[in-house]
Design a protein around this motif. Structure first.
Motif, PDB file in Angstrom:
ATOM      1  N   SER A 281       0.810  -1.146  -0.048  1.00 39.70           N
ATOM      2  CA  SER A 281       0.012   0.133   0.182  1.00 39.70           C
ATOM      3  C   SER A 281       1.075   1.228   0.389  1.00 39.70           C
ATOM      4  O   SER A 281       0.429   2.224   0.179  1.00 39.70           O
ATOM      5  CB  SER A 281      -0.913  -0.043   1.126  1.00 39.70           C
ATOM      6  N   LEU A 282       1.868   1.381   0.465  1.00 41.66           N
ATOM      7  CA  LEU A 282       3.306   2.389   0.552  1.00 41.66           C
ATOM      8  C   LEU A 282       3.215   3.229  -1.491  1.00 41.66           C
ATOM      9  O   LEU A 282       2.325   2.390  -2.218  1.00 41.66           O
ATOM     10  CB  LEU A 282       4.541   1.587  -0.039  1.00 41.66           C
ATOM     11  N   GLY A 283       2.755   4.947  -0.999  1.00 44.17           N
ATOM     12  CA  GLY A 283       2.997   5.119  -2.647  1.00 44.17           C
ATOM     13  C   GLY A 283       1.578   5.861  -2.569  1.00 44.17           C
ATOM     14  O   GLY A 283       1.767   6.808  -3.130  1.00 44.17           O
ATOM     15  N   ARG A 284       0.646   5.379  -2.357  1.00 44.96           N
ATOM     16  CA  ARG A 284      -0.733   5.887  -2.365  1.00 44.96           C
ATOM     17  C   ARG A 284      -1.567   5.938  -1.326  1.00 44.96           C
ATOM     18  O   ARG A 284      -2.677   4.807  -1.646  1.00 44.96           O
ATOM     19  CB  ARG A 284      -1.050   4.422  -3.617  1.00 44.96           C
ATOM     20  N   PRO A 285      -1.897   6.281  -0.664  1.00 45.33           N
ATOM     21  CA  PRO A 285      -2.273   6.621   0.251  1.00 45.33           C
ATOM     22  C   PRO A 285      -3.942   6.935   0.137  1.00 45.33           C
ATOM     23  O   PRO A 285      -3.999   7.591  -0.284  1.00 45.33           O
ATOM     24  CB  PRO A 285      -2.079   7.507   1.522  1.00 45.33           C
ATOM     25  N   ARG A 286      -4.433   6.096   0.921  1.00 40.59           N
ATOM     26  CA  ARG A 286      -6.854   5.537   0.555  1.00 40.59           C
ATOM     27  C   ARG A 286      -6.701   5.866   1.892  1.00 40.59           C
ATOM     28  O   ARG A 286      -6.921   4.683   2.521  1.00 40.59           O
ATOM     29  CB  ARG A 286      -6.928   4.554   0.037  1.00 40.59           C
ATOM     30  N   PRO A 287      -7.658   6.472   2.037  1.00 42.99           N
ATOM     31  CA  PRO A 287      -8.443   6.788   3.305  1.00 42.99           C
ATOM     32  C   PRO A 287      -9.066   5.222   3.820  1.00 42.99           C
ATOM     33  O   PRO A 287      -8.910   4.357   4.833  1.00 42.99           O
ATOM     34  CB  PRO A 287      -9.651   7.181   3.627  1.00 42.99           C
ATOM     35  N   GLU A 288      -9.911   4.571   2.717  1.00 45.09           N
ATOM     36  CA  GLU A 288     -10.214   3.223   2.778  1.00 45.09           C
ATOM     37  C   GLU A 288      -9.188   2.145   3.348  1.00 45.09           C
ATOM     38  O   GLU A 288      -9.362   1.758   4.013  1.00 45.09           O
ATOM     39  CB  GLU A 288     -11.073   3.367   1.622  1.00 45.09           C
ATOM     40  N   LEU A 289      -8.315   2.691   2.917  1.00 47.47           N
ATOM     41  CA  LEU A 289      -6.791   1.249   3.067  1.00 47.47           C
ATOM     42  C   LEU A 289      -6.476   1.690   4.050  1.00 47.47           C
ATOM     43  O   LEU A 289      -6.036   0.486   4.972  1.00 47.47           O
ATOM     44  CB  LEU A 289      -6.497   1.209   1.430  1.00 47.47           C
ATOM     45  N   GLU A 290      -6.052   2.437   4.682  1.00 44.48           N
ATOM     46  CA  GLU A 290      -5.408   2.747   5.826  1.00 44.48           C
ATOM     47  C   GLU A 290      -6.917   2.067   6.977  1.00 44.48           C
ATOM     48  O   GLU A 290      -6.249   1.534   7.584  1.00 44.48           O
ATOM     49  CB  GLU A 290      -5.462   4.591   5.747  1.00 44.48           C
ATOM     50  N   ALA A 291      -8.142   2.437   6.208  1.00 44.85           N
ATOM     51  CA  ALA A 291      -8.878   2.193   7.783  1.00 44.85           C
ATOM     52  C   ALA A 291      -9.016   0.753   7.490  1.00 44.85           C
ATOM     53  O   ALA A 291      -8.596  -0.045   9.290  1.00 44.85           O
ATOM     54  CB  ALA A 291      -9.937   2.362   7.687  1.00 44.85           C
ATOM     55  N   ALA A 292      -8.782  -0.327   6.540  1.00 40.84           N
ATOM     56  CA  ALA A 292      -8.604  -1.814   6.530  1.00 40.84           C
ATOM     57  C   ALA A 292      -7.183  -2.179   7.138  1.00 40.84           C
ATOM     58  O   ALA A 292      -7.358  -3.114   7.928  1.00 40.84           O
ATOM     59  CB  ALA A 292      -8.500  -2.256   5.170  1.00 40.84           C
ATOM     60  N   LEU A 293      -6.400  -1.936   6.246  1.00 43.40           N
ATOM     61  CA  LEU A 293      -4.918  -1.783   7.641  1.00 43.40           C
ATOM     62  C   LEU A 293      -5.021  -2.085   8.959  1.00 43.40           C
ATOM     63  O   LEU A 293      -4.668  -2.524   9.276  1.00 43.40           O
ATOM     64  CB  LEU A 293      -4.444  -0.933   7.112  1.00 43.40           C
TER      65      LEU A 293
ATOM     66  N   VAL B 157      -8.159  -6.259   3.576  1.00 43.55           N
ATOM     67  CA  VAL B 157      -7.119  -5.221   3.587  1.00 43.55           C
ATOM     68  C   VAL B 157      -6.863  -5.359   1.631  1.00 43.55           C
ATOM     69  O   VAL B 157      -6.795  -4.714   1.286  1.00 43.55           O
ATOM     70  CB  VAL B 157      -6.287  -5.805   3.829  1.00 43.55           C
ATOM     71  N   ILE B 158      -6.963  -6.438   1.215  1.00 42.70           N
ATOM     72  CA  ILE B 158      -7.001  -7.903   0.026  1.00 42.70           C
ATOM     73  C   ILE B 158      -8.172  -7.100  -0.598  1.00 42.70           C
ATOM     74  O   ILE B 158      -7.590  -6.356  -1.878  1.00 42.70           O
ATOM     75  CB  ILE B 158      -7.437  -8.982  -0.550  1.00 42.70           C
ATOM     76  N   ALA B 159      -9.106  -6.221  -0.384  1.00 44.61           N
ATOM     77  CA  ALA B 159     -10.150  -5.744  -1.721  1.00 44.61           C
ATOM     78  C   ALA B 159      -9.899  -4.419  -1.067  1.00 44.61           C
ATOM     79  O   ALA B 159     -10.351  -3.811  -3.077  1.00 44.61           O
ATOM     80  CB  ALA B 159     -11.442  -5.966  -0.740  1.00 44.61           C
ATOM     81  N   GLU B 160      -9.285  -3.962  -0.597  1.00 43.92           N
ATOM     82  CA  GLU B 160      -9.175  -2.301  -0.606  1.00 43.92           C
ATOM     83  C   GLU B 160      -7.673  -2.461  -1.394  1.00 43.92           C
ATOM     84  O   GLU B 160      -8.316  -0.980  -2.411  1.00 43.92           O
ATOM     85  CB  GLU B 160      -8.367  -1.936   0.665  1.00 43.92           C
ATOM     86  N   LEU B 161      -6.804  -2.986  -1.900  1.00 48.73           N
ATOM     87  CA  LEU B 161      -5.638  -3.072  -2.548  1.00 48.73           C
ATOM     88  C   LEU B 161      -6.068  -3.193  -3.897  1.00 48.73           C
ATOM     89  O   LEU B 161      -5.892  -2.669  -5.063  1.00 48.73           O
ATOM     90  CB  LEU B 161      -4.725  -4.014  -1.352  1.00 48.73           C
ATOM     91  N   VAL B 162      -6.920  -4.226  -4.187  1.00 49.00           N
ATOM     92  CA  VAL B 162      -7.780  -4.588  -5.731  1.00 49.00           C
ATOM     93  C   VAL B 162      -7.818  -3.100  -5.544  1.00 49.00           C
ATOM     94  O   VAL B 162      -8.060  -2.702  -6.675  1.00 49.00           O
ATOM     95  CB  VAL B 162      -8.726  -5.223  -5.597  1.00 49.00           C
TER      96      VAL B 162
END
Length: 187
Positions: free
Chosen positions: A68-80, A112-117
């Motif tokens: 997830s490094l490089g492109r922070p997204r609020p949804e991804l950060e929350a899932a992580l 987390v995988i769903a948010e990365l996708v």
């Protein structure tokens, strides 16, 4: 200090020599998730098996965090953050409580995988698309088709144009491979 709880400064930067995680990371994580979430999966009977799956999920979570490094997204950060919180919990001692904890942890990692996708950072297809560095990179599935500008973005980040040329995520160019005109073929 827990390995899952690194300071933000340590997580945000990647050493220049380190490559981005391979796309097979998602496949390996999904295999581990299948041990817990699939209804057809055998029950994990021994404490050793359960500990092994928990350790594998923690390792996958750390690797997914690097993806997830490089492109922070609020949804991804929350899932992580939610998955890390579950990972840090003490594992219960009662069998049914352990199973519940394991399912909760696996579900958090699947999120987390769903948010990365969704962020386009990893391939979400059941048969993974070839990476942009592969010779057959144009075989990846289309993520976004833009006929009005004559190009499509593939799952691996390659931009493919209607004239058969490609722009690679690294900035490299694949020249168009147009068919020769009829006059050139017959002469």
């Amino acid at each position: 200090m827990s390995l899952l709880r690194l300071p933000r400064s340590a997580v945000r930067s990647r050493p220049s020599g380190r490559k981005a995680p391979s796309r097979s990371l998602v496949a390996a994580t999904r295999e581990t998730l299948a041990l817990v979430l699939d209804e057809d999966a055998p029950l994990l009977d021994s404490d050793r098996d359960i500990e092994d799956v928990i350790l594998r999920l923690r390792g996958h979570l750390m690797e997914l965090g690097h993806a997830s490094l490089g492109r922070p997204r609020p949804e991804l950060e929350a899932a992580l953050a939610a998955a890390r919180k579950v990972a840090e919990m003490d594992v219960p001692t009662q069998y049914l409580d352990v199973r519940k904890h394991l399912r909760t942890f696996a579900t958090a990692v699947a999120t987390v995988i769903a948010e990365l996708v969704a962020a386009g950072l990893v391939c979400g297809h059941s048969v993974e698309c070839p990476p942009a560095t592969a010779q057959d990179c144009e075989a990846a599935k289309i993520r976004v088709h833009r006929p009005e500008i004559g190009c499509s973005e593939l799952c691996n980040g390659v931009l493919i144009f209607e004239d058969t040329g490609c722009l690679l995520p690294t900035g490299g160019i694949v020249e168009p491979r147009r068919p020769l005109p009829r006059e050139a073929v017959t002469t």
